[in-house]
Design a protein around this motif. Structure first.
Motif, PDB file in Angstrom:
ATOM      1  N   ASP A 126       0.838  -1.194   0.000  1.00 49.40           N
ATOM      2  CA  ASP A 126       0.000   0.000   0.000  1.00 49.40           C
ATOM      3  C   ASP A 126       0.880   1.255   0.000  1.00 49.40           C
ATOM      4  OD1 ASP A 126      -1.676   2.195   0.873  1.00 49.40           O
ATOM      5  OD2 ASP A 126      -3.148   0.680   1.493  1.00 49.40           O
ATOM      6  N   PRO A 127       0.637   2.197  -0.916  1.00 48.81           N
ATOM      7  CA  PRO A 127       1.461   3.417  -0.975  1.00 48.81           C
ATOM      8  C   PRO A 127       1.396   4.261   0.290  1.00 48.81           C
ATOM      9  CG  PRO A 127       0.254   3.137  -3.003  1.00 48.81           C
ATOM     10  CD  PRO A 127      -0.291   2.123  -2.046  1.00 48.81           C
ATOM     11  N   ARG A 128       0.354   4.057   1.117  1.00 52.50           N
ATOM     12  CA  ARG A 128       0.257   4.816   2.358  1.00 52.50           C
ATOM     13  C   ARG A 128       1.143   4.246   3.459  1.00 52.50           C
ATOM     14  NH1 ARG A 128      -6.194   4.390   1.830  1.00 52.50           N
ATOM     15  NH2 ARG A 128      -5.446   2.246   1.592  1.00 52.50           N
ATOM     16  N   ASP A 129       1.673   3.054   3.215  1.00 50.86           N
ATOM     17  CA  ASP A 129       2.573   2.445   4.191  1.00 50.86           C
ATOM     18  C   ASP A 129       3.947   3.118   4.084  1.00 50.86           C
ATOM     19  OD1 ASP A 129       4.531   0.498   5.328  1.00 50.86           O
ATOM     20  OD2 ASP A 129       2.729  -0.720   5.590  1.00 50.86           O
ATOM     21  N   PRO A 130       4.569   3.483   5.200  1.00 52.34           N
ATOM     22  CA  PRO A 130       5.902   4.128   5.135  1.00 52.34           C
ATOM     23  C   PRO A 130       6.925   3.304   4.365  1.00 52.34           C
ATOM     24  CG  PRO A 130       4.990   4.304   7.344  1.00 52.34           C
ATOM     25  CD  PRO A 130       4.058   3.396   6.586  1.00 52.34           C
ATOM     26  N   LEU A 131       6.762   1.977   4.350  1.00 53.67           N
ATOM     27  CA  LEU A 131       7.710   1.134   3.638  1.00 53.67           C
ATOM     28  C   LEU A 131       7.663   1.394   2.133  1.00 53.67           C
ATOM     29  CD1 LEU A 131       9.788  -1.150   3.827  1.00 53.67           C
ATOM     30  CD2 LEU A 131       7.885  -2.782   3.653  1.00 53.67           C
ATOM     31  N   PHE A 132       6.485   1.805   1.638  1.00 54.69           N
ATOM     32  CA  PHE A 132       6.370   2.107   0.209  1.00 54.69           C
ATOM     33  C   PHE A 132       7.339   3.228  -0.163  1.00 54.69           C
ATOM     34  CE2 PHE A 132       4.800   4.018  -3.613  1.00 54.69           C
ATOM     35  CZ  PHE A 132       4.185   3.006  -4.336  1.00 54.69           C
ATOM     36  N   GLN A 133       7.312   4.291   0.611  1.00 56.42           N
ATOM     37  CA  GLN A 133       8.197   5.413   0.325  1.00 56.42           C
ATOM     38  C   GLN A 133       9.656   5.014   0.502  1.00 56.42           C
ATOM     39  OE1 GLN A 133       7.104   9.042   2.282  1.00 56.42           O
ATOM     40  NE2 GLN A 133       4.916   8.694   2.000  1.00 56.42           N
ATOM     41  N   GLN A 134       9.939   4.163   1.473  1.00 57.84           N
ATOM     42  CA  GLN A 134      11.317   3.733   1.703  1.00 57.84           C
ATOM     43  C   GLN A 134      11.853   2.964   0.502  1.00 57.84           C
ATOM     44  OE1 GLN A 134      11.846   1.296   5.212  1.00 57.84           O
ATOM     45  NE2 GLN A 134      13.988   0.827   4.715  1.00 57.84           N
ATOM     46  N   ILE A 135      11.075   1.993   0.028  1.00 56.49           N
ATOM     47  CA  ILE A 135      11.521   1.189  -1.114  1.00 56.49           C
ATOM     48  C   ILE A 135      11.600   2.046  -2.374  1.00 56.49           C
ATOM     49  CG2 ILE A 135      10.921  -0.732  -2.631  1.00 56.49           C
ATOM     50  CD1 ILE A 135       9.691  -2.132  -0.213  1.00 56.49           C
ATOM     51  N   GLY A 136      10.562   2.875  -2.575  1.00 52.05           N
ATOM     52  CA  GLY A 136      10.568   3.736  -3.757  1.00 52.05           C
ATOM     53  C   GLY A 136      11.755   4.669  -3.782  1.00 52.05           C
ATOM     54  N   ALA A 137      12.099   5.234  -2.627  1.00 53.39           N
ATOM     55  CA  ALA A 137      13.235   6.146  -2.550  1.00 53.39           C
ATOM     56  C   ALA A 137      14.549   5.416  -2.780  1.00 53.39           C
ATOM     57  CB  ALA A 137      13.241   6.859  -1.193  1.00 53.39           C
ATOM     58  N   LEU A 138      14.682   4.217  -2.188  1.00 47.86           N
ATOM     59  CA  LEU A 138      15.897   3.427  -2.395  1.00 47.86           C
ATOM     60  C   LEU A 138      16.108   3.124  -3.878  1.00 47.86           C
ATOM     61  CD1 LEU A 138      15.745   0.848   0.555  1.00 47.86           C
ATOM     62  CD2 LEU A 138      17.549   2.547   0.152  1.00 47.86           C
ATOM     63  N   PHE A 139      15.020   2.709  -4.545  1.00 46.30           N
ATOM     64  CA  PHE A 139      15.153   2.343  -5.952  1.00 46.30           C
ATOM     65  C   PHE A 139      15.450   3.561  -6.830  1.00 46.30           C
ATOM     66  CE2 PHE A 139      13.262   1.564 -10.196  1.00 46.30           C
ATOM     67  CZ  PHE A 139      14.123   0.551 -10.597  1.00 46.30           C
ATOM     68  N   LEU A 140      14.687   4.636  -6.632  1.00 50.19           N
ATOM     69  CA  LEU A 140      14.878   5.799  -7.484  1.00 50.19           C
ATOM     70  C   LEU A 140      16.259   6.423  -7.265  1.00 50.19           C
ATOM     71  CD1 LEU A 140      13.195   7.055  -9.686  1.00 50.19           C
ATOM     72  CD2 LEU A 140      12.366   8.743  -8.053  1.00 50.19           C
ATOM     73  N   THR A 141      16.756   6.359  -6.038  1.00 47.29           N
ATOM     74  CA  THR A 141      18.116   6.840  -5.776  1.00 47.29           C
ATOM     75  C   THR A 141      19.136   6.063  -6.585  1.00 47.29           C
ATOM     76  OG1 THR A 141      17.536   7.538  -3.538  1.00 47.29           O
ATOM     77  CG2 THR A 141      19.862   7.171  -3.985  1.00 47.29           C
ATOM     78  N   LYS A 142      18.969   4.730  -6.643  1.00 45.95           N
ATOM     79  CA  LYS A 142      19.880   3.904  -7.428  1.00 45.95           C
ATOM     80  C   LYS A 142      19.725   4.173  -8.922  1.00 45.95           C
ATOM     81  CE  LYS A 142      20.518   0.138  -4.131  1.00 45.95           C
ATOM     82  NZ  LYS A 142      21.989   0.376  -4.012  1.00 45.95           N
ATOM     83  N   VAL A 143      18.483   4.335  -9.380  1.00 43.82           N
ATOM     84  CA  VAL A 143      18.248   4.633 -10.793  1.00 43.82           C
ATOM     85  C   VAL A 143      18.976   5.911 -11.198  1.00 43.82           C
ATOM     86  CG1 VAL A 143      16.496   5.397 -12.453  1.00 43.82           C
ATOM     87  CG2 VAL A 143      16.058   3.407 -11.016  1.00 43.82           C
ATOM     88  N   ILE A 144      18.804   6.955 -10.408  1.00 44.36           N
ATOM     89  CA  ILE A 144      19.411   8.245 -10.757  1.00 44.36           C
ATOM     90  C   ILE A 144      20.930   8.185 -10.646  1.00 44.36           C
ATOM     91  CG2 ILE A 144      19.575  10.664 -10.052  1.00 44.36           C
ATOM     92  CD1 ILE A 144      16.612  10.468  -9.203  1.00 44.36           C
ATOM     93  N   LYS A 145      21.420   7.462  -9.637  1.00 44.97           N
ATOM     94  CA  LYS A 145      22.871   7.337  -9.480  1.00 44.97           C
ATOM     95  C   LYS A 145      23.497   6.593 -10.654  1.00 44.97           C
ATOM     96  CE  LYS A 145      26.437   5.365  -6.461  1.00 44.97           C
ATOM     97  NZ  LYS A 145      26.703   4.573  -5.219  1.00 44.97           N
ATOM     98  N   GLU A 146      22.873   5.502 -11.083  1.00 44.61           N
ATOM     99  CA  GLU A 146      23.451   4.676 -12.141  1.00 44.61           C
ATOM    100  C   GLU A 146      23.150   5.213 -13.542  1.00 44.61           C
ATOM    101  OE1 GLU A 146      25.494   2.263 -11.826  1.00 44.61           O
ATOM    102  OE2 GLU A 146      25.330   1.815  -9.687  1.00 44.61           O
ATOM    103  N   PHE A 147      21.933   5.706 -13.734  1.00 44.63           N
ATOM    104  CA  PHE A 147      21.478   6.032 -15.086  1.00 44.63           C
ATOM    105  C   PHE A 147      21.346   7.528 -15.351  1.00 44.63           C
ATOM    106  CE2 PHE A 147      18.913   1.838 -14.719  1.00 44.63           C
ATOM    107  CZ  PHE A 147      20.056   1.090 -14.949  1.00 44.63           C
ATOM    108  N   GLY A 148      21.529   8.361 -14.306  1.00 49.63           N
ATOM    109  CA  GLY A 148      21.181   9.759 -14.485  1.00 49.63           C
ATOM    110  C   GLY A 148      19.675   9.876 -14.619  1.00 49.63           C
ATOM    111  N   THR A 149      19.181  11.052 -14.942  1.00 51.22           N
ATOM    112  CA  THR A 149      17.741  11.174 -15.130  1.00 51.22           C
ATOM    113  C   THR A 149      17.405  12.335 -16.042  1.00 51.22           C
ATOM    114  OG1 THR A 149      15.592  11.347 -14.035  1.00 51.22           O
ATOM    115  CG2 THR A 149      17.386  12.653 -13.110  1.00 51.22           C
ATOM    116  N   ASP A 150      16.347  12.167 -16.800  1.00 53.64           N
ATOM    117  CA  ASP A 150      15.751  13.224 -17.605  1.00 53.64           C
ATOM    118  C   ASP A 150      14.378  13.575 -17.037  1.00 53.64           C
ATOM    119  OD1 ASP A 150      17.623  13.340 -20.230  1.00 53.64           O
ATOM    120  OD2 ASP A 150      17.473  11.291 -19.482  1.00 53.64           O
ATOM    121  N   HIS A 151      14.099  13.044 -15.854  1.00 53.41           N
ATOM    122  CA  HIS A 151      12.930  13.426 -15.049  1.00 53.41           C
ATOM    123  C   HIS A 151      11.603  12.906 -15.587  1.00 53.41           C
ATOM    124  CE1 HIS A 151      15.753  15.928 -12.896  1.00 53.41           C
ATOM    125  NE2 HIS A 151      16.057  16.550 -14.017  1.00 53.41           N
ATOM    126  N   ILE A 152      11.624  11.941 -16.484  1.00 53.02           N
ATOM    127  CA  ILE A 152      10.383  11.304 -16.918  1.00 53.02           C
ATOM    128  C   ILE A 152      10.453   9.834 -16.532  1.00 53.02           C
ATOM    129  CG2 ILE A 152       8.877  10.710 -18.845  1.00 53.02           C
ATOM    130  CD1 ILE A 152       9.484  13.201 -20.183  1.00 53.02           C
TER     131      ILE A 152
END
Length: 730
Positions: A292-318
């Motif tokens: 459930d996105p309202r669960d704090p774990l959702f934000q934790q996992i999402g942040a962990l993944f997106l941090t890795k995505v941006i670190k490895e791949f850079g980002t164009d924000h889409i």
């Protein structure tokens, strides 16, 4: 499932931006840290060198972002000294598209998945004044989440390089870039405390990763080897670098809420819902665990993944994230669909959505894909997606099927109807096929429409297409293509979605669909005209491909005719007629079709399997990928859960899969008549499943190089079966 996600609950969870302010998605161009004008110019020069060799020197290339006073691409071409052509564009994509337009309409050249025709005049034809090529669309989008598995899964860098070149030439500036994400997911989940066994039960094999990413499928075809992660990550780096060098925008993945079952072990208090199985799969392979996105774990996992995505791949924000593909989420509450994004500049690219979600984010922070707009547009029934910007998309192909198909009238008018729609929020056109490398004419037409301000004259357009595809002014070719556009490429019936319905590629029964949307006589006339032009064009790759493809379609039509004879003979208890029709189909037509397909490099099962096996670092991995590749195009699951959905007509596959099924079917019917017994479909299904499963695991090697002369094989086939079509249609 694999279709267009029309359900109101086909929702993408990680969407939101409730705390970010993104007033206008067009400011994206100012947010991107991308290639300079000079480096984009170099990218186009390198593309032309790969495409044209030494003739690339006839073009002078320059990228100048100030050429466009807004975010819309433009290219200006003019004659220069020494018979050269100067091309100046606002981006690398714009310059490549402008040059390809010149190559098409001034040099009669052609570039496609099935070969090129690049017989350039010497010197290049001069231009009078300035040729200005521009587009009214901010975005020209490419790919479907399923394309990653149905077509791109086994690609190496040379094939990817060729595709990105094709994208640039055809004006694509926005595309999915989903390769290599599993290694980042693995790092995230291992860091949270999951073990490798739990991840092995989560990831599918490579050929099914698209549905793993959407939360449909787990474990099947796996486990996913570590070497796969390494290779795909390296490939993603090259893909992203090349895309950005043309000023293309890669669309990166984000967290959707789908988690491995092991999360419930580590976080027993987390709000995780287990969904019902997808399609015809059982719980072993298809019960998604959704956080459930309202669960704090959702934000934790999402942040962990997106941090890795941006670190490895850079980002164009889409970003894009697909979930609930033909599945029902745990809740439809708008609050359930909202979460906070780590990237305050994020724009979410999403498939058509429900009203509550569309109203849940600021206007302009979401771009909607009207995924199947050529047949089932959604913008017109949602008031342009309630004000959110959208991209009008042509889906066209399901499962990467081989059959000829198109909706040219709808494609030609649909985008312009969308522009004229009251208060339209259209911002682009898109190509969203589930599988590519088929029907190249449809993709060239659709790509070109993104650079036009009004529909084309289809008869004139396809005549010019024939000229540049073959470099020949033979009137037979023009007439053939006009007939093809009038028949097989002009489907106007909503119920046809190019899921190839031909009996040839489906498990035989006495209740198979035999209807088609076009007049066979027009198609057979086109076949004859194409064959009559063949002697002078037999060495041309594009012509050989079309000769095989049209002949293949003709034999597909004839298979339907023979099937109807077989069925009618059985139902009328006419054994001699059954033996005659069944004998021709099993002992002549299908073997002839296999020989035809085996004569051309674009229609070989062995190529698909060799690409798959080459990804393995040892024999075990090569065998795993081989089984994956075979299963996807046949059983699609351990027990035929999505049987024949991704059907292909390839040399080797026809002989060892389709022919074997039809042989068993005809023999079973003969035996039933001979013994006075009824035909029992369930009994036949059990028997034929052993044939189908046997093909998946037989480890037989298939041709990866063509065998025989395409023209000679096609000539024999035509002389044998064209008179038969005339007899049939009297």
């Amino acid at each position: 499932m694999i279709h267009c996600n029309r359900s109101a609950f086909c929702l993408l969870l990680f969407v939101t931006l409730l705390h970010s302010v993104c007033s206008d998605f067009q400011t994206l161009a100012h947010l991107r840290a991308n290639a300079s004008d000079k480096s984009q110019s170099r990218a186009v020069v390198d593309l032309l060198r790969r495409l044209l060799g030494n003739r690339s020197r006839d073009f002078i290339v320059s990228v100048n972002r100030t050429l466009s006073n807004d975010t819309l691409d433009v290219c200006e071409l003019r004659s220069a000294k020494n018979n050269k052509i100067l091309a100046v564009g606002s981006t690398g994509v714009a310059v490549a598209t402008g040059i390809y337009n010149y190559l098409k309409y001034f040099c009669n050249c052609h570039v496609s998945w099935s070969g090129d025709q690049l017989n350039l005049p010497r010197p290049l034809p001069p231009l009078t004044g300035v040729l200005r090529i521009n587009t009214p669309h901010r975005f020209r989008y490419y790919q479907n989440v399923c394309t990653q598995s149905y077509s791109l899964v086994w690609w190496d860098w040379p094939r990817w390089q060729r595709e990105i070149d094709w994208m640039a030439l055809n004006g694509i500036n926005l595309s999915l870039a989903f390769t290599g994400q599993e290694v980042l997911w693995q790092e995230v989940y291992l860091s949270l405390g999951l073990n490798q066994t739990e991840l092995d039960r989560f990831f599918t094999g490579p050929a099914f990763l698209a549905w793993n990413r959407m939360g449909n499928l787990f474990q099947w075809g796996g486990p996913l080897p570590q070497s796969w992660h390494v290779k795909q990550l390296y490939l993603q780096f090259k893909i992203l670098d090349r895309m950005r060098s043309f000023w293309m925008i890669p669309v990166l993945p984000a967290f959707s809420g789908i988690v491995p079952e092991g999360i419930t072990r580590l976080f027993p208090q987390a709000n995780v819902t287990k969904l019902n199985p997808w399609s015809h799969f059982n719980c072993t392979y298809s019960s998604a665990y959704v956080l459930d996105p309202r669960d704090p774990l959702f934000q934790q996992i999402g942040a962990l993944f997106l941090t890795k995505v941006i670190k490895e791949f850079g980002t164009d924000h889409i970003y894009n994230t697909d979930t609930f593909n033909e599945m029902v989420p745990a809740s439809s509450d708008p609050a359930y669909l909202a979460s906070i994004s780590l990237d305050p500049q994020a724009i979410w690219l999403m498939q058509d959505q429900v009203k509550a979600l569309l109203h849940g984010v600021p206007l302009g922070c979401m771009v909607i894909l009207d995924l199947f707009a050529e047949s089932m547009p959604v913008y017109s029934s949602t008031n342009s997606f309630y004000g959110q910007p959208f991209i009008w998309c042509m889906l066209h192909n399901f499962g990467g099927n081989s059959g000829l198909f198109g909706t040219v009238e709808s494609i030609n008018s649909g985008p312009f109807n969308a522009i004229r729609f009251p208060n339209s929020t259209l911002v682009g056109l898109g190509l969203t096929p589930e599988g590519i490398e088929q029907n190249p004419v449809i993709y060239e037409l659709m790509s070109e429409l993104a650079w036009r301000k009004e529909p084309v004259n289809l008869s004139k357009w396809v005549s010019l297409y024939a000229l540049r595809r073959y470099g020949s002014m033979d009137e037979n070719l023009t007439a053939a293509w006009q007939l093809l556009f009038h028949s097989v490429y002009n489907c106007t019936l909503l119920q046809y979605k190019n899921h190839n319905r031909s009996p040839l590629v489906h498990r035989p029964s006495l209740r198979m669909q035999t209807d088609i949307w076009y007049e066979p006589t027009d198609f057979y006339k086109a076949w004859k005209l194409l064959f009559e032009a063949a002697p002078g064009l037999a060495t041309l790759e594009t012509f050989r491909y079309d000769l095989v493809d049209v002949t293949r379609q003709a034999l597909q039509l004839l298979t339907t005719e023979f099937y109807k004879e077989i069925r009618n003979a059985f139902q009328a208890q006419k054994l001699p007629d059954l033996l005659t029709a069944g004998g021709v189909l099993v002992y002549d037509l299908l073997p002839e079709l296999d020989r035809l397909l085996s004569s051309n490099e674009h229609f070989l099962l062995g190529v698909w399997l060799e690409q798959a096996q080459s990804q393995g670092v040892d024999k075990h991995e090569a065998q795993l990928y081989d089984i994956d590749a075979r299963n996807q195009i046949t059983l699609w699951g351990p027990d035929g859960e999505i049987l024949d959905y991704a059907s292909k007509e390839w040399g080797g596959l026809v002989e060892d899969y389709y022919l074997q099924r039809w042989g068993l079917f005809v023999n079973t019917l003969v035996e039933c008549l001979d013994r006075g017994r009824p035909f029992k479909q369930d009994v036949f299904n059990q028997a034929v499943f052993q044939v189908e499963k046997g093909f998946v695991y037989n480890q037989r090697k298939y041709l990866s190089k063509p065998l025989g002369d395409t023209y000679e094989v096609a000539r024999r086939t035509f002389l044998k079966y064209y008179p038969y079509t005339l007899k049939r249609l009297k």
